[in-house]
Write an enzyme that holds these catalytic residues in place. Sequence first.
Site, short mmCIF file in Angstrom:
data_model
loop_
_atom_site.label_atom_id
_atom_site.label_comp_id
_atom_site.label_asym_id
_atom_site.label_seq_id
_atom_site.Cartn_x
_atom_site.Cartn_y
_atom_site.Cartn_z
N CYS A 87 0.82 -1.23 0.00
CA CYS A 87 0.00 0.00 0.00
C CYS A 87 0.85 1.27 0.00
O CYS A 87 0.39 2.33 -0.40
CB CYS A 87 -0.93 0.00 1.20
N ASN A 140 -10.07 -0.92 -2.13
CA ASN A 140 -8.66 -0.68 -1.82
C ASN A 140 -7.82 -1.26 -2.96
O ASN A 140 -7.78 -2.48 -3.15
CB ASN A 140 -8.35 -1.36 -0.48
N HIS A 179 -3.95 6.91 1.28
CA HIS A 179 -4.14 5.61 0.65
C HIS A 179 -5.54 5.12 1.02
O HIS A 179 -5.94 5.20 2.18
CB HIS A 179 -3.08 4.63 1.14
O1 UT7 Z 1 -4.56 -1.34 2.79
C1 UT7 Z 1 -3.79 -2.15 3.62
C2 UT7 Z 1 -4.12 -1.93 5.01
N1 UT7 Z 1 -5.36 -2.57 5.34
C3 UT7 Z 1 -6.18 -1.97 6.18
O2 UT7 Z 1 -5.91 -0.87 6.60
C4 UT7 Z 1 -7.41 -2.71 6.65
C5 UT7 Z 1 -7.60 -2.50 8.11
N2 UT7 Z 1 -8.69 -3.28 8.68
C6 UT7 Z 1 -9.98 -3.10 8.34
O3 UT7 Z 1 -10.28 -2.32 7.47
C7 UT7 Z 1 -11.03 -3.85 9.10
O4 UT7 Z 1 -10.43 -4.56 10.17
C8 UT7 Z 1 -11.85 -4.84 8.22
C9 UT7 Z 1 -12.77 -4.06 7.31
C10 UT7 Z 1 -10.93 -5.72 7.42
C11 UT7 Z 1 -12.70 -5.77 9.07
O5 UT7 Z 1 -13.56 -5.01 9.89
P1 UT7 Z 1 -13.66 -5.32 11.46
O6 UT7 Z 1 -14.61 -4.36 12.00
O7 UT7 Z 1 -12.27 -5.29 12.01
O8 UT7 Z 1 -14.29 -6.78 11.48
P2 UT7 Z 1 -13.69 -8.12 12.11
O9 UT7 Z 1 -12.60 -8.67 11.26
O10 UT7 Z 1 -13.43 -7.93 13.55
O11 UT7 Z 1 -14.95 -9.09 11.98
C12 UT7 Z 1 -16.17 -8.84 12.70
C13 UT7 Z 1 -17.18 -9.89 12.31
C14 UT7 Z 1 -16.66 -11.31 12.42
O12 UT7 Z 1 -17.74 -12.14 12.84
P3 UT7 Z 1 -17.87 -12.57 14.39
O13 UT7 Z 1 -16.61 -13.31 14.71
O14 UT7 Z 1 -18.02 -11.29 15.15
O15 UT7 Z 1 -19.09 -13.42 14.38
C15 UT7 Z 1 -16.31 -11.67 11.01
O16 UT7 Z 1 -16.37 -13.06 10.74
O17 UT7 Z 1 -17.58 -9.72 10.95
C16 UT7 Z 1 -17.38 -10.95 10.24
N3 UT7 Z 1 -17.01 -10.62 8.86
C17 UT7 Z 1 -17.91 -10.39 7.90
N4 UT7 Z 1 -19.25 -10.40 7.88
C18 UT7 Z 1 -19.87 -10.10 6.74
C19 UT7 Z 1 -15.76 -10.47 8.36
N5 UT7 Z 1 -15.83 -10.14 7.06
C20 UT7 Z 1 -17.15 -10.08 6.76
C21 UT7 Z 1 -17.86 -9.77 5.59
N6 UT7 Z 1 -19.21 -9.79 5.61
N7 UT7 Z 1 -17.23 -9.46 4.43
#
Ligand code: UT7
Length: 336
Positions: free
Chosen positions: A116, A293, A263
Site C-alpha cells: 500500500c 482498496n 491511501h
Molecule cells: O490497505 C492495507 C491496510 N489494510 C487496512 O488498513 C485494513 C484495516 N482493517 C480493516 O479495514 C477492518 O479490520 C476490516 C474491514 C478488514 C474488518 O472489519 P472489522 O470491523 O475489524 O471486522 P472483524 O474482522 O473484527 O470481523 C467482525 C465480524 C466477524 O464475525 P464474528 O466473529 O463477530 O461473528 C467476522 O467473521 O464480521 C465478520 N465478517 C464479515 N461479515 C460479513 C468479516 N468479514 C465479513 C464480511 N461480511 N465481508
Amino acid sequence: MLYQSKIAGLGYYVPENVVTNEDLSKLMDTNDEWITERTGIKERRHIKEGDGNSTAIMGVKAAKIALERANIDKDDIDLIVFATLSPDYYFPGCGVQVQEMLDIKTCPALDVRNQCSGFIYGLSVADQFIKTGMYKNVLLIGSENHSGGLDMTTRGRGVSVIFGDGAGAAVLTRSNHNGQGILSTHLHSEGKHALELALKGPSTMHWVPELIEENPQEDIPYFPYMNGQYVFKNAVKRFSEVIIEGLQENGLEVADIDMLIPHQANLRISQFIQQKFKLKDEQVFNNIQKYGNTTAASIPIALTEAWEQGKIKDGDKIVLAAFGSGFTWASAVINW
Ligand code: UT7
C-alpha cells in the site's frame, strides 16, 4: 546542486467490470450493510476473463494518459518505476513489461515491492534520481490485479470484499527552480509485523505442489491473510505520525493542507484521520466507495481524480500518506 522534481502528468485506468457489494453477497456470506458500515466501499472493479487486462497492461493504459498530459515523449523517459504487490509474473517485474509495451528503448525499469505504500516509496525513488540530476523524466506506475488472487468464498470474506483492481500513473520531471514540486518524502517500515498482512505462497518457501500436498483445502496459505483489527490500529497511528512528520519537515501546519490524499485502505481510517486533524471535507479526497482498496494504485488513482475534478490547483499543498503490509508507511508533501 540539487534539482527539484514535480508531477507533470497523471492518469488512471480501472477495468470496466463493476462488482457491487450485492454481487459479492451472491458468492459469499456477506452483505452491503456490513461492507458499507465497516469499510465505506459500495463497489470495486475486477478484471474480467477475456478483457485483456493484467497488472502491467493496466499500468500501461494509465501511463499513456499520464504521458500525454505531461506532454513528454515516451522516448524521453529515463526510468520506469513500477509499484505492485500483484505482478503478472513472479519474475521479471512489471517494469520491464511496460518498457516493452510502450516501446521505450532500453531505459532502466525498477519494481517496488512496498504494497500500500508502494506508490509513495516509488515517488521517493523517482524524486531522488531527479534531485541528483541523474535522470530528468521518470514514469511512475502503481497497478494491482487483486481479483486474480482473492479467496472469493465465505472463508476469505474478511479480506476479499475490500480489494479492487486498477492502475494509476504519474510522470515526474525536473522542476524549474520555482519551488513547485515534491517538497519531501518520508518512508518507514517495521518488519516484525510482516505476517499480520501477507500472502505467504506461492514463494520460494512455499511452492505450489508442496502447498497442495501439505495443506487441506480449508487452510490454503496462498490467499492473502490480514489481521484486520490489528492492521487498522497500527494504520491510524502511523498515518497520523507520518503526516505530522511531513508537515514539520516543511514548517507547515495541519491548516496549511489544501488536500490530503490518503491511501484508500478503509473509509473509516480516512475519516478517523480527518477527525483527528479536524480537516474539512474539502481537505480530504476519498474514492474508495467506487474502487475499493487498490493498494499501490489507490493514491495515483485518487490523485488523478482529484486533479481531474479541479480540486488541486497550482500552489496547493498536497499531502499523500499510506500504510500497509510490511508494515510499511510513508508520506509525501507536494507544492503543486
Ligand atoms: O490497505 C492495507 C491496510 N489494510 C487496512 O488498513 C485494513 C484495516 N482493517 C480493516 O479495514 C477492518 O479490520 C476490516 C474491514 C478488514 C474488518 O472489519 P472489522 O470491523 O475489524 O471486522 P472483524 O474482522 O473484527 O470481523 C467482525 C465480524 C466477524 O464475525 P464474528 O466473529 O463477530 O461473528 C467476522 O467473521 O464480521 C465478520 N465478517 C464479515 N461479515 C460479513 C468479516 N468479514 C465479513 C464480511 N461480511 N465481508
